[in-house]
Design an enzyme around this catalytic site. Structure first.
Site, mmCIF file in Angstrom:
data_model
loop_
_atom_site.group_PDB
_atom_site.id
_atom_site.type_symbol
_atom_site.label_atom_id
_atom_site.label_comp_id
_atom_site.label_asym_id
_atom_site.label_seq_id
_atom_site.Cartn_x
_atom_site.Cartn_y
_atom_site.Cartn_z
ATOM 1 N NE ARG A 45 -0.525 1.753 3.659
ATOM 2 C CZ ARG A 45 0.649 2.352 3.900
ATOM 3 N NH1 ARG A 45 1.730 1.660 4.192
ATOM 4 N NH2 ARG A 45 0.746 3.668 3.826
ATOM 5 N N GLY A 46 0.257 2.400 -0.164
ATOM 6 C CA GLY A 46 1.008 3.636 -0.304
ATOM 7 C C GLY A 46 1.129 3.967 -1.774
ATOM 8 C CB ALA A 47 0.306 7.045 -3.681
ATOM 9 N NE ARG A 82 -6.626 0.102 -1.796
ATOM 10 C CZ ARG A 82 -6.148 0.757 -0.737
ATOM 11 N NH1 ARG A 82 -4.848 0.735 -0.479
ATOM 12 N NH2 ARG A 82 -6.962 1.422 0.046
ATOM 13 C CD GLN A 184 -3.850 1.945 7.107
ATOM 14 O OE1 GLN A 184 -4.469 2.421 8.060
ATOM 15 N NE2 GLN A 184 -4.428 1.713 5.943
ATOM 16 C CG ASP A 225 -3.506 7.565 -1.162
ATOM 17 O OD1 ASP A 225 -2.988 6.465 -1.396
ATOM 18 O OD2 ASP A 225 -3.659 8.008 -0.007
ATOM 19 C CG ASN A 235 -3.323 11.251 2.731
ATOM 20 O OD1 ASN A 235 -2.616 10.509 2.043
ATOM 21 N ND2 ASN A 235 -3.097 11.444 4.011
ATOM 22 C CE LYS A 236 -5.497 4.924 4.267
ATOM 23 N NZ LYS A 236 -6.196 3.794 3.585
#
Length: 329
Positions: A45-47, A82, A184, A225, A235-236
């Site tokens: 995960r993570g852009a 995603r 996270q 993201d 973003n998250k």
């Protein structure tokens, strides 16, 4: 393992982030389907890391399939695994442009990996300079989600700035927001901060704005993201609340992300498909059986709440006209 995600002898190898902090497990994935599953289950995960995953996945497709139709289906699965982070689709598309040549696709995927590695160092230095300019020495920072090497390939985005300030001896401390519902921040960010020897504390997400109001935070620093053409930051989930808290407290709200996350093809945050990950992650075993939930994985922080966006190439103000707006550093 040197990098969070890489290519090794015909397979994608990556750190399984669902097993951290208690186990450090490296997965070896030899099929597109197994990589798509890893993306959807947040094993990776993570852009920026997702951009590399998308490109390496196309290399798997070139190796695994001979037919054009099968390869096209594999690329589509990767692009859409995603929907919110722009890097995943962008990495897959960039590598897919070189199909059917496996060698050319793999070379391009590794080029994307190396670009993300180089960008982390540039963001670290540029972001640390900006934080010192806005906050002085020994700033106390709040982070959200995970933006270290686990979210990229090595070093990170916002956490790379934190690490750089720590190396300079100019960091007052970090509060890591736990990042519900998958934690996270609690699981991954604290693990990375501890490994780097950075002084830190963990806080529940909703404590962030109160800590700002109480004068315990000098700036919020997080990743993205997707950064839209007007400067909106996707973003998250929980980022927007921290932005509102920062505005009320009169402190900077800084986004750190590579140029690969800037999406000039998306006009504004309202145009982004926000992934909803279903009720199970929220309700789990704590709510009565059958409880429904709304579970957006991301939110949109309007550009006017963003003090600055730091990329590997520039620093611009979210309070101007987006990525072509006022330079602030």
């Amino acid at each position: 393992m040197k990098f969070t995600i890489d290519w090794n002898d015909g397979a994608v190898v990556l750190v399984d982030q669902t097993r951290l902090p208690h186990e450090h497990v490296v997965l070896r994935l030899e099929t597109v389907d197994s990589l798509v599953e890893a993306i959807q289950r947040l094993r990776v995960r993570g852009a920026p890391a997702l951009g590399v995953a998308g490109a390496l996945g196309v290399a798997l497709a070139a190796k695994q399939f001979e037919g054009e139709r099968e390869r096209a289906r594999a690329v589509q699965l990767l692009r859409t695994a995603r929907p919110t982070a722009v890097n995943l689709a962008r990495g897959a598309q960039r590598a897919a442009a070189l199909l059917p040549s496996f060698d050319a696709v793999l070379a391009e995927a590794l080029r994307i990996r190396d670009e993300e590695i180089a960008s982390s160092g540039r963001m670290a230095r540029r972001g640390a300079d900006l934080v010192q300019k806005l906050c002085g020495d020994s700033p106390r920072l709040l982070t959200h989600c995970n933006t270290g090497g686990l979210a990229t390939v090595v070093d990170g985005t916002a956490l790379a700035v934190v690490f750089e300030l720590h190396r300079r001896g100019r960091l007052g401390g970090v509060v890591a927001s736990e990042t519900r519902p998958l934690l996270q921040g609690a699981r991954l960010t604290t693990w990375e901060l501890r490994r780097a020897g950075v002084p830190h504390r963990l806080a529940v997400d909703s404590a962030g704005p109160f800590l700002m109001a109480r004068g315990e935070i000098d700036a919020v620093i997080l990743g993205a993201d997707r950064i839209c053409a007007n400067g909106d930051v996707v973003n998250k989930i929980g980022s927007y609340a921290h932005a509102l808290g920062a505005r009320a407290a009169g402190i900077p709200f800084i986004c750190v992300a590579p140029e690969s996350t800037v999406d000039l093809g998306t006009a504004r945050g309202a145009d982004v498909e926000i992934e909803d990950r279903g009720a199970a992650e929220v309700a789990g075993s704590t709510a009565p059986e059958g409880t429904d939930a709304v579970n957006p994985a991301f939110d949109v922080t309007p550009a006017e709440l963003v003090t600055a966006v730091v990329t590997d190439a520039r620093t611009f103000s979210g309070r101007a006209d987006g990525p072509d707006g006022l330079a602030v550093g």
